[in-house]
Enzyme design. Structure first.
Site, PDB file in Angstrom:
ATOM      1  N   LYS A  84       5.466  -2.045 -36.580  1.00 30.61           N
ATOM      2  CA  LYS A  84       5.319  -1.887 -38.027  1.00 30.61           C
ATOM      3  C   LYS A  84       6.669  -2.193 -38.664  1.00 30.61           C
ATOM      4  CE  LYS A  84       1.993  -0.765 -39.472  1.00 30.61           C
ATOM      5  NZ  LYS A  84       0.861  -1.607 -39.975  1.00 30.61           N
ATOM      6  N   GLU A 134       1.621  -6.699 -29.362  1.00 32.46           N
ATOM      7  CA  GLU A 134       1.582  -5.235 -29.493  1.00 32.46           C
ATOM      8  C   GLU A 134       0.703  -4.564 -28.442  1.00 32.46           C
ATOM      9  OE1 GLU A 134       0.784  -1.777 -32.869  1.00 32.46           O
ATOM     10  OE2 GLU A 134       0.945  -3.877 -33.449  1.00 32.46           O
TER      11      GLU A 134
END
Length: 407
Positions: A234, A218
């Site tokens: 997410k 990420e």
């Protein structure tokens, strides 16, 4: 004024364990591939929350003093005094340091207190490449001991659910921790984490008495050619055909994801020229190890005069590992999590003239002189099922545990 500690290259080296790590292969996440084995440390800065002051301003001044142009990220030539020796710098910011910058509680003490809360290391090029890290010798990892039981984790999920019901928050990211004793040199094992599929920010950072191994997919924040971007992740499912279909069809995961996209748009607006924040990609499903995860890309044009200090204040700690609203979520995190986040859920990456790239330290392990530490968790919303959240955190930690326990 912050009392961060700066040191030159020389340091006392002990006979074994992580104290020997600074003399090993330098493989900082996001460093240019051609530089990773050709770096030598010039100077470093350590800061802890107990030092007080403003760590963002401290690290900006430190890097500027060592020839890195970080006072105006829109124009990296501003205030830059060329230095042919300097390649770039590693930067690590803990979740506790991020909470400090946000004016929020920093949470319970870290289970790995040897690790500073902010580290900046300036590197020069060397003409003598370092060799490979090698394989673990005499490597042994004991049983993993969680800091909370599945029952306690589920109870924390229910507490967040109650807070959402009261209107305190919309989403809170809860993180658990586990530790295991080890013997042998941890750096070869930590270095192997970078080979995990999808580890965009694979690499290591070391210091006296500690080491970090990262396999994060990420992007917290990247700045290149006047553009700033973030890629929040997410939403998680097993990496099967059915898991991908389920992730794409899940209203719960999509709603959770959109909340964080909106939060990140807000964070970038503090860094951007007015009206330039855009969502370039929304809810793209990508693979990390044996999991599908949903990722979006948000970008903007960097505002004139934006310095590193203001950038860190705007994006730390990352929205996808805190929640919405961020400040309210941080108060709940500090109250509910049993131990500090240590090396997890912070930032780690590379800064060079004209380029900054920091990953979010999910899928990250820390080593102190006798223990490994691992953090994993997930976002809690109104629709979260406590048992499913406990299982998701375990699934995220499983590939790291498996690789670390391999001889």
């Amino acid at each position: 004024m912050a009392r961060g500690k700066s040191t030159e290259r020389t340091r006392k080296i002990g006979p074994s364990g992580v104290e020997t790590l600074p003399h090993r292969v330098i493989d900082v996440p996001a460093a240019p591939p051609g530089c990773r084995h050709r770096l030598t440390e010039r100077a470093r800065l350590h800061w802890r929350t107990s030092d007080g002051g403003d760590p963002a301003a401290t690290v900006q001044a430190f890097l500027t003093a060592h020839g890195l142009p970080v006072t105006d990220l829109a124009d990296p030539t501003t205030g830059h005094h060329p230095d042919d020796r300097t390649c770039g710098a590693a930067l690590y910011v803990s979740a506790a340091a991020g909470a400090h910058l946000a004016g929020a509680p920093t949470g319970p003490p870290s289970p790995a207190p040897a690790l500073p809360d902010l580290v900046a290391v300036v590197y020069d090029h060397t003409d003598t490449p370092t060799g490979p890290t090698g394989h673990p010798t005499g490597w042994w990892v004991g049983p993993w001991q969680p800091s909370w039981t599945p029952r306690a984790h589920a109870a924390a999920v229910r507490a967040v659910h109650a807070a959402i019901g009261r209107g305190d928050v919309y989403q809170v990211n809860l993180v658990g921790h586990a530790t295991a004793r080890y013997t042998g040199d941890p750096l070869p094992a930590l270095s192997r984490l970078a080979a995990l599929p999808g580890a965009r920010y694979g690499g290591t950072l070391t210091g006296d008495g500690w080491a970090i191994g990262c396999a994060s997919p990420e992007t917290l924040v990247e700045v290149t050619a006047g553009r700033v971007l973030t890629r929040p992740i997410k939403g998680t499912r097993p990496a099967t055909a059915a898991g991908r279909r389920d992730l794409l069809a899940s209203a719960k995961e999509r709603a959770e994801h959109i909340m964080i996209v909106d939060l990140e748009r807000h964070d970038l607006a503090h860094l951007a020229r007015t009206g330039t924040v855009t969502v370039d990609e929304l809810y793209a499903v990508r693979r990390w190890c044996d999991l599908w995860q949903a990722e979006s890309t948000i970008s903007a044009t960097v505002a004139d005069g934006l310095g590193l200090a203001d950038l860190l204040r705007a994006v730390c700690p990352g929205g996808s590992v805190t929640g919405a609203p961020k400040l309210a979520a941080l108060h709940h995190i500090a109250a509910l999590e049993p131990v500090g986040r240590g090396a997890g859920m912070g930032a780690l990456g590379w800064i060079a003239p004209g380029h900054l790239d920091l990953g979010l330290t999910i899928r990250t392990v820390a080593a102190d002189p006798d223990r490994l530490h691992l953090w994993a968790g997930g976002g809690i919303t109104w629709d979260s099922d406590p048992d499913a959240e406990v299982a998701e955190a375990a699934a995220k930690a499983a590939p790291l545990r498996a690789l670390l326990t391999t001889g």
